[in-house]
Design a protein around this motif. Structure first.
Motif, PDB file in Angstrom:
ATOM      1  N   ARG A 110       1.128  -3.237   5.044  1.00  0.00           N
ATOM      2  CA  ARG A 110       2.405  -2.934   4.377  1.00  0.00           C
ATOM      3  C   ARG A 110       2.190  -2.070   3.135  1.00  0.00           C
ATOM      4  NH1 ARG A 110       4.037  -8.364   6.149  1.00  0.00           N
ATOM      5  NH2 ARG A 110       3.066  -9.211   4.291  1.00  0.00           N
ATOM      6  N   THR A 111       1.162  -2.402   2.359  1.00  0.00           N
ATOM      7  CA  THR A 111       0.873  -1.613   1.151  1.00  0.00           C
ATOM      8  C   THR A 111       0.543  -0.174   1.509  1.00  0.00           C
ATOM      9  OG1 THR A 111       0.079  -3.572  -0.016  1.00  0.00           O
ATOM     10  CG2 THR A 111      -0.648  -1.437  -0.862  1.00  0.00           C
ATOM     11  N   THR A 112      -0.234   0.007   2.570  1.00  0.00           N
ATOM     12  CA  THR A 112      -0.593   1.360   2.999  1.00  0.00           C
ATOM     13  C   THR A 112       0.652   2.142   3.408  1.00  0.00           C
ATOM     14  OG1 THR A 112      -2.795   0.665   3.702  1.00  0.00           O
ATOM     15  CG2 THR A 112      -1.918   2.684   4.696  1.00  0.00           C
ATOM     16  N   VAL A 113       1.531   1.524   4.185  1.00  0.00           N
ATOM     17  CA  VAL A 113       2.755   2.216   4.612  1.00  0.00           C
ATOM     18  C   VAL A 113       3.594   2.588   3.385  1.00  0.00           C
ATOM     19  CG1 VAL A 113       4.939   1.972   5.856  1.00  0.00           C
ATOM     20  CG2 VAL A 113       2.810   1.166   6.907  1.00  0.00           C
ATOM     21  N   ASP A 114       3.740   1.660   2.450  1.00  0.00           N
ATOM     22  CA  ASP A 114       4.528   1.949   1.240  1.00  0.00           C
ATOM     23  C   ASP A 114       3.934   3.113   0.446  1.00  0.00           C
ATOM     24  OD1 ASP A 114       6.386   0.004   1.800  1.00  0.00           O
ATOM     25  OD2 ASP A 114       5.453  -1.512   0.512  1.00  0.00           O
ATOM     26  N   LYS A 115       2.618   3.109   0.282  1.00  0.00           N
ATOM     27  CA  LYS A 115       1.978   4.197  -0.470  1.00  0.00           C
ATOM     28  C   LYS A 115       2.154   5.534   0.242  1.00  0.00           C
ATOM     29  CE  LYS A 115      -1.429   1.728  -3.176  1.00  0.00           C
ATOM     30  NZ  LYS A 115      -2.830   1.541  -3.532  1.00  0.00           N
ATOM     31  N   LEU A 116       2.036   5.523   1.560  1.00  0.00           N
ATOM     32  CA  LEU A 116       2.206   6.778   2.296  1.00  0.00           C
ATOM     33  C   LEU A 116       3.641   7.277   2.196  1.00  0.00           C
ATOM     34  CD1 LEU A 116      -0.025   6.169   5.452  1.00  0.00           C
ATOM     35  CD2 LEU A 116      -0.545   7.511   3.403  1.00  0.00           C
ATOM     36  N   LEU A 117       4.604   6.366   2.191  1.00  0.00           N
ATOM     37  CA  LEU A 117       6.000   6.777   2.016  1.00  0.00           C
ATOM     38  C   LEU A 117       6.203   7.395   0.633  1.00  0.00           C
ATOM     39  CD1 LEU A 117       7.801   3.776   3.713  1.00  0.00           C
ATOM     40  CD2 LEU A 117       7.798   6.151   4.502  1.00  0.00           C
ATOM     41  N   ASP A 118       5.600   6.786  -0.380  1.00  0.00           N
ATOM     42  CA  ASP A 118       5.681   7.360  -1.728  1.00  0.00           C
ATOM     43  C   ASP A 118       5.074   8.753  -1.760  1.00  0.00           C
ATOM     44  OD1 ASP A 118       6.933   5.116  -2.690  1.00  0.00           O
ATOM     45  OD2 ASP A 118       5.113   4.249  -3.570  1.00  0.00           O
ATOM     46  N   ARG A 119       3.914   8.890  -1.133  1.00  0.00           N
ATOM     47  CA  ARG A 119       3.212  10.175  -1.152  1.00  0.00           C
ATOM     48  C   ARG A 119       3.988  11.274  -0.446  1.00  0.00           C
ATOM     49  NH1 ARG A 119      -2.823   9.033   0.725  1.00  0.00           N
ATOM     50  NH2 ARG A 119      -3.076   7.084  -0.368  1.00  0.00           N
ATOM     51  N   LEU A 125      -0.127  19.860  -3.131  1.00  0.00           N
ATOM     52  CA  LEU A 125      -1.357  19.742  -3.908  1.00  0.00           C
ATOM     53  C   LEU A 125      -1.715  18.276  -4.130  1.00  0.00           C
ATOM     54  CD1 LEU A 125      -3.216  21.894  -5.171  1.00  0.00           C
ATOM     55  CD2 LEU A 125      -2.043  21.480  -7.336  1.00  0.00           C
ATOM     56  N   LEU A 126      -0.739  17.483  -4.520  1.00  0.00           N
ATOM     57  CA  LEU A 126      -0.982  16.069  -4.786  1.00  0.00           C
ATOM     58  C   LEU A 126      -1.273  15.317  -3.486  1.00  0.00           C
ATOM     59  CD1 LEU A 126      -1.200  14.278  -7.221  1.00  0.00           C
ATOM     60  CD2 LEU A 126       1.249  13.820  -7.078  1.00  0.00           C
ATOM     61  N   GLN A 127      -0.602  15.708  -2.409  1.00  0.00           N
ATOM     62  CA  GLN A 127      -0.885  15.069  -1.117  1.00  0.00           C
ATOM     63  C   GLN A 127      -2.317  15.363  -0.673  1.00  0.00           C
ATOM     64  OE1 GLN A 127       1.985  15.439   2.020  1.00  0.00           O
ATOM     65  NE2 GLN A 127       3.692  15.340   0.615  1.00  0.00           N
ATOM     66  N   GLU A 128      -2.756  16.617  -0.848  1.00  0.00           N
ATOM     67  CA  GLU A 128      -4.133  16.944  -0.476  1.00  0.00           C
ATOM     68  C   GLU A 128      -5.111  16.155  -1.335  1.00  0.00           C
ATOM     69  OE1 GLU A 128      -5.305  21.043  -1.012  1.00  0.00           O
ATOM     70  OE2 GLU A 128      -7.314  20.673  -0.209  1.00  0.00           O
ATOM     71  N   TYR A 129      -4.813  16.058  -2.638  1.00  0.00           N
ATOM     72  CA  TYR A 129      -5.688  15.313  -3.527  1.00  0.00           C
ATOM     73  C   TYR A 129      -5.837  13.867  -3.062  1.00  0.00           C
ATOM     74  CZ  TYR A 129      -7.355  12.837  -7.629  1.00  0.00           C
ATOM     75  OH  TYR A 129      -8.069  12.022  -8.454  1.00  0.00           O
ATOM     76  N   TYR A 130      -4.708  13.207  -2.792  1.00  0.00           N
ATOM     77  CA  TYR A 130      -4.765  11.814  -2.342  1.00  0.00           C
ATOM     78  C   TYR A 130      -5.525  11.676  -1.030  1.00  0.00           C
ATOM     79  CZ  TYR A 130      -1.856   9.335  -5.692  1.00  0.00           C
ATOM     80  OH  TYR A 130      -1.383   8.728  -6.812  1.00  0.00           O
TER      81      TYR A 130
END
Length: 194
Positions: A110-119, A125-130
């Motif tokens: 669930r945490t992973t899905v939430d973080k990916l939704l935020d991203r 640029l920020l997506q590539e960084y993450y």
């Protein structure tokens, strides 16, 4: 987003019991779709899908091939590999956003899905960084210091991360050191204004 306004998560997993377990963990908060092979996954993928949870080892079209097709097709979804395959340096060539090694827990998923939704709201640029930092963390968790030191791919990865930090620092304003950079990105990750 789907018609229900819930984010859409596509689970691609060839083991039905595992897929159903993920579904039970996620169905209250997300509009969940399931596919048990790569071809079905591609038929269920559309612009409404926000996050794909993708097994690497599947009969027929593998998870790696599905990932490549997702990226080649231009879908703007985030992809987490959820797999029993120990990561190797080949992951550096893959276009995923997160890598989870089975077995995983419900909270982790669930945490992973939430973080990916935020991203998904961040710029490229920020997506590539993450994405690159996730790959770095995945390799550092599974490879020895000697293996990392001997890898040209890993060296290139760390250099690219440093370049992105410099570019992002210019965007985010003056940043003194790595701790401040992480704090600034953490603020973005949690929706705080700069």
């Amino acid at each position: 987003m789907s018609e229900s306004d819930l984010p859409v998560v596509l689970i691609v997993e060839d083991e039905p019991d595992v897929a159903e377990t993920y579904n039970l963990w996620l169905e209250e908060a997300y509009d969940v779709r399931m596919a048990h092979d790569g071809d079905t996954a591609m038929s269920k993928l559309d612009e409404q899908v926000d996050v794909v949870l993708l097994d690497r080892m599947m009969p027929g079209l593998s998870g790696d091939e599905v990932l490549e097709r997702i990226r080649d097709s231009g879908f703007d979804c985030r992809v987490a590999m959820v797999t029993a395959v120990e990561p190797d340096f080949d992951i550096l060539e893959m276009g995923f956003d997160s890598y989870l090694t089975k077995p995983i827990r419900s909270e982790e998923l669930r945490t992973t899905v939430d973080k990916l939704l935020d991203r998904s709201t961040y710029d490229e640029l920020l997506q590539e960084y993450y994405s690159l930092v996730e790959k770095q963390a995945t390799l550092e968790a599974t490879k020895s210091s000697a293996e990392l030191a001997d890898s040209e791919e890993y060296t290139n990865l760390t250099e690219r991360i440093a370049e992105l930090q410099d570019e992002l620092s210019e965007t985010l304003g003056s940043i003194e050191d790595d701790d401040e950079f992480v704090a600034r990105v953490y603020d973005l990750d949690n929706g705080h204004e700069q």
